[in-house]
Design an enzyme around this catalytic site. Structure first.
Site, short mmCIF file in Angstrom:
data_model
loop_
_atom_site.label_atom_id
_atom_site.label_comp_id
_atom_site.label_asym_id
_atom_site.label_seq_id
_atom_site.Cartn_x
_atom_site.Cartn_y
_atom_site.Cartn_z
N ASP A 113 -0.16 4.97 0.85
CA ASP A 113 -0.35 5.94 1.94
C ASP A 113 -0.22 5.24 3.28
O ASP A 113 -1.00 4.34 3.59
CB ASP A 113 -1.73 6.60 1.83
CG ASP A 113 -1.87 7.35 0.52
OD1 ASP A 113 -0.89 7.97 0.10
OD2 ASP A 113 -2.96 7.30 -0.07
N ASP A 151 0.86 -1.19 0.00
CA ASP A 151 0.00 0.00 0.00
C ASP A 151 0.90 1.25 0.00
O ASP A 151 2.03 1.20 0.48
CB ASP A 151 -0.86 -0.07 1.27
CG ASP A 151 -1.59 1.20 1.58
OD1 ASP A 151 -2.11 1.82 0.65
OD2 ASP A 151 -1.65 1.56 2.77
N ASP A 174 -1.72 -0.32 6.06
CA ASP A 174 -2.02 0.21 7.39
C ASP A 174 -3.52 0.22 7.70
O ASP A 174 -3.90 0.46 8.84
CB ASP A 174 -1.46 1.63 7.55
CG ASP A 174 -2.07 2.59 6.55
OD1 ASP A 174 -2.12 2.26 5.35
OD2 ASP A 174 -2.51 3.68 6.97
MG MG Z 1 -2.70 3.13 3.59
#
Ligand code: MG
Length: 183
Positions: free
Chosen positions: A8, A6, A139
């Site tokens: 961000d 991922d 995240d």
């Molecule tokens: Mg993310």
């Protein structure tokens, strides 16, 4: 092995950028330090009357392009490649895509180099990306979509994803990723 990463959070420092702009633009308003962040979406940690201003920052021109690189991220990605893994940048754009989509490509070009642009896989639903039994490093606490994932979700550690119910998931940073993934 396929390793989906991922952008961000794991690669681009969304949190610190938002907070810096927020505090500069609205010095008299409340702000929440990273350590006290509880919700995945930043605006949800703030009162509702501030949500529009928060979204305006994240949707604004240059926000995505100017996100700093997370320490250790570039080295980790290049190490994965050098170990022979297939690395895919698996990123979901904002629904307000106007600046975000182009700037995510520009961010990769600027910070990782042109070759990495070819590894971008952008889409809302990460469950339909074939991880071939590998990992998705992300995240976001819970990742849902129309398919049963073919990857194992590994949490990229942030205060807002330290949730007891998720303790069964692997959790890593760019300092310990090789131990956690055992590669
Ligand atoms: Mg993310």
């Amino acid at each position: 092995m396929r390793i989906l990463v991922d952008m961000d959070g794991p690669l681009a420092d969304y949190e610190s950028s938002f907070l810096a702009i927020w505090r500069e633009r609205f010095p008299d308003r409340e702000w929440i330090s990273l350590e006290d962040r509880k919700e995945f979406y930043i605006h949800r940690d703030y009162p509702r009357d501030l949500w529009d201003d928060i979204k305006q920052i994240c949707e604004g021109v240059g926000f995505f392009l100017n996100l700093p690189v997370i320490d250790g991220a570039v080295e980790a990605l290049n190490t994965m490649l050098s170990l022979g893994h297939k690395v895919i940048l698996c990123t979901s754009p904002l629904s307000s895509y106007e600046n975000c989509v182009l700037e995510k490509y520009q961010w990769v070009d600027k910070n990782l180099g042109r070759d990495w642009v070819n590894r971008i896989h952008m889409g809302k639903d990460k469950t339909i990306v074939n991880g071939d039994g590998g990992y998705l490093i992300d995240d976001r606490p819970i990742i849902e979509g129309m398919d049963t994932p073919s990857w194992e979700h590994v949490l990229f550690d942030y205060p807002y994803n330290r949730i007891t119910e998720l303790s069964y998931k692997k959790r890593l940073t760019w300092e310990n990723w090789r131990e956690v993934l055992e590669i």
